[in-house]
Design an enzyme around this catalytic site. Structure first.
Site, PDB file in Angstrom:
ATOM      1  CE1 TYR A 218      -4.619  -1.932   4.972  1.00  0.00           C
ATOM      2  CE2 TYR A 218      -3.570   0.114   4.636  1.00  0.00           C
ATOM      3  CZ  TYR A 218      -4.219  -1.036   4.076  1.00  0.00           C
ATOM      4  OH  TYR A 218      -4.256  -1.329   2.606  1.00  0.00           O
TER       5      TYR A 218
ATOM      6  CB  SER B 183      -0.803   0.062   1.322  1.00  0.00           C
ATOM      7  OG  SER B 183      -1.616   1.383   1.500  1.00  0.00           O
TER       8      SER B 183
END
Length: 679
Positions: free
Chosen positions: A569, A556
């Site tokens: 996350y 990401s």
């Protein structure tokens, strides 16, 4: 007779015969019908023959798979036939007999159908018929089993002369309804489609009944201690342990996809004393050995041997197999022979475990296995009544390296970029993972759709095509045993693995003080630990295969971008990002490339965003959830939303041939987020 009715009748008969594998194998055999149609030029009736063209399968035959020839011109070829030494020239002559656009390319068996004096002809490869055809005393058995209704035709390579042979024998035996083709199969005929089909089935069923009634009880000999089938769970575990090694051996010359078979027929054959001798004789029917090679590689160790000993012995046997195949090629090749196509086995037999078969794609691998089961059935029938006596290696070579066969291979379409590659994609039932699986399948890869939800994984796989294209399996990436089982399922489905995409993930959007230890552990178990477990299981298979490979991490932009309220996350994404670098260094010596992709927020079609992450991120940024995708787009340089297909495109490029020297790279797929630029 109306031509369309003739074609429809032929197709219906072909489909019925091809639907039952006792009648003929996949893509084996051909059928024909003769009738009249109106010549569109003269308006006069013209006698035509509709015959299954080159390639294709009787069970799924459609009108586009038929060749249509003018029968007067086809039969006139008898007068210009230059003789056996030049009979291959007759195949090109068929093109001058075509009616209209002619339909499919005429097959080598066209002469058989055109020269036999019957309105309808079937040429089939039933196991029972080939058992008689390959028996040492097949001619005597034919007379004994069928009387004068079926005649013996000595082995001859398919072609124009074989058509002349059958036509002459039919004329000399007017009471005959068909023939046994030595070493090959059967041909039957009739005045009507119904009569022809009835005659074909009578020959097949009569042969099978005679074998069942008069055959020896144990045609393969006594059972050999230690070669009996392992219990199912142990058998499948051993197959999964051996699969990567065997695939690597079978792919020495070019990458192959595998198929595993542990049917009762296979296991029984592998447990008997005649295994080695019969396997060494090879198959006989051209359709069989063209797909299985002239003979298999047989492991000569008992099922009770250790995996390590079996692997070591397989390497030794593979070297011997390649030397033996090269000797076979050199013994029979001449100056005009095509180059040797490869010396690796297409069938590998492991006593107590089963059979591995290989091909350029999954369907070809599966069909090769089906053909070897046909060969086992043939050997059983021949040995039950007599002695199995296939055609000679010299005759096999004449077909395997036939110029016409080479031309057929050259007509095959150019393979897609990922053909022969086996992809294992986690979290692939939805969102980014599903888009990746879809793109890889479209590029020719076999895809394992791995997901926590088995039902959704199977549904997603079904959307991609048959089980020759994709399979769905359950995979809890946070559980080491579940990951091992999933990887075992993958290698049994397709023979091994080449390309792994660590995509499975979830996300909890919380600030630091609201993030619990449970939240932290869940995020890291699924993504950091999960990627580690999947990569570890994949690396074991990749290293054993010795074929290189790719591991892709869907990380990401958050692995480098410090966004608000997502400590758990983003930290685990940073963990994944560094795994890419670490594994690229460690696995490089095995030819395994490890790369990562850093998407921005992919809202559309995302399972993560739909499960609550989207609502939380929208609240964090003070926008409506339905506007979140555009919000992300507006903050990028390109002002364009990132969708799952954009990430799939990056996986395609990273794992394709163009970036073969790239490893340890992270590709941003974020429309340009300056704060996430890699430095």
């Amino acid at each position: 007779m109306n031509g369309h009715v003739t074609a429809d009748t032929l197709i219906a008969r072909s489909n019925r015969l091809g639907a039952d594998k006792k009648n003929t194998n996949f893509a084996g055999g051909n059928t024909s019908a003769k009738g009249q149609a109106q010549d569109p030029v003269t308006g006069e009736p013209v006698e035509l023959m509709w015959v299954k063209g080159s390639g294709g399968d009787l069970g799924t035959l459609r009108e586009t798979g038929l060749s249509v020839l003018r029968l007067d011109r086809m039969r006139a070829l008898v007068d210009v036939y230059p003789g056996l030494d030049r009979e291959d020239e007759m195949v090109a002559a068929f093109d001058y007999c075509l009616h209209g656009k002619g339909g499919a390319t005429p097959s080598i068996d066209t002469a058989m159908h055109g020269l036999v004096n019957a309105a309808h002809v079937d040429h089939l490869h039933p196991d029972s018929g080939i058992a008689i055809a390959t028996a040492a005393d097949g001619e005597a058995l034919t007379a004994k089993i069928f009387g004068g209704k079926v005649v013996w035709v000595p082995w001859r390579r398919p072609g124009f002369q074989l058509g002349l042979d059958i036509a002459a024998i039919q004329q000399a035996n007017p009471e005959a309804i068909g023939c046994i083709l030595g070493g090959h199969g059967i041909t039957a005929w009739g005045d009507t489609s119904e009569e022809c089909e009835r005659n074909s089935l009578w020959i097949i069923d009569t042969a099978a009944a005679y074998i069942a009634e008069h055959g020896a009880a144990e045609p393969f000999g006594a059972k050999v201690e230690g070669f009996e089938a392992l219990p199912e769970a142990e058998r499948r575990a051993r197959a999964a342990a051996l699969a990567p090694t065997i695939r690597g051996l079978a792919s020495h010359d070019k990458p192959m996809v595998g198929h595993f078979t542990d049917s009762e027929a296979v296991l029984e054959f592998l447990s008997r004393e005649k295994l080695a001798a019969l396997a060494a004789l090879g198959t006989s029917c051209p359709d069989h050995f063209l797909r299985t090679k002239v003979k298999p590689l047989v492991l000569d160790l008992p099922a009770t041997a250790s995996v390590e000993d079996q692997i070591s012995r397989l390497h030794e046997l593979h070297e011997a197999y390649r030397a033996d195949y090269r000797a076979y090629y050199e013994a029979h090749a001449d100056a005009d022979s095509p180059a040797m196509r490869g010396a690796d086995p297409l069938i590998v037999l492991i006593p107590g475990v089963g059979m591995f078969s290989y091909g350029a794609n999954k369907q070809t691998a599966r069909v090769a296995g089906e053909f070897y089961v046909n060969a086992i059935n043939v050997m059983r029938g021949a040995e039950a009544l007599s002695t199995y006596a296939p055609i000679s290696d010299a005759e096999k070579f004449r077909i395997e390296y036939w110029a016409l066969e080479e031309a057929k291979l050259q007509r095959l379409p150019k393979p897609k970029s990922h053909q022969g590659r086996i992809a294992f994609v986690t979290g692939a039932a939805s969102g980014i993972g599903k888009a990746i699986a879809t793109r890889l399948a479209a590029e020719g890869a076999c895809v394992v759709v791995a997901d926590l939800d088995l039902e959704k994984a199977q549904a997603a796989a079904a959307e991609l095509g048959s089980s020759d294209v994709a399979v769905g399996i359950a995979a809890n990436v946070a559980d080491a045993e579940a990951v091992r089982a999933a990887m075992d399922a993958a290698v049994l489905a397709f023979g091994g693995v080449d390309l792994v995409v660590n995509n499975a993930g979830l996300s909890l959007s919380k600030p630091l003080l609201e993030t619990t230890e449970k939240d932290w552990d869940l995020q890291h178990d699924v993504m950091a630990k999960g990627s580690f477990l999947v990569s570890k299981a994949a690396a074991k298979a990749l290293i054993e295969q010795g074929m290189g490979g790719d591991i892709i991490y869907i990380s990401s932009k958050n692995s480098v971008f410090a966004g608000p309220n997502n400590i758990a996350y983003s930290a685990t994404k940073a963990d994944q990002a560094h795994q890419v670098r670490l594994l690229a260094v460690e696995l490089g010596e095995y030819g395994v490339r490890v790369n990562g992709i850093n998407p921005d927020g992919v809202v559309r079609g995302s399972g993560i965003f739909a499960s609550g992450w989207g609502a939380n991120r929208a609240a964090t940024y003070g926008v409506n959830e339905e506007d979140l995708g555009q919000f992300y787009a507006n903050r990028t340089i390109l002002k364009r939303e990132v969708v799952p297909e954009n990430v799939a495109d990056a996986v395609y490029v990273l794992t394709g041939p163009e970036l073969s020297r790239t490893t340890g790279l992270h590709i941003p797929v974020d429309s340009g987020v300056a704060a996430a630029f890699l430095r």
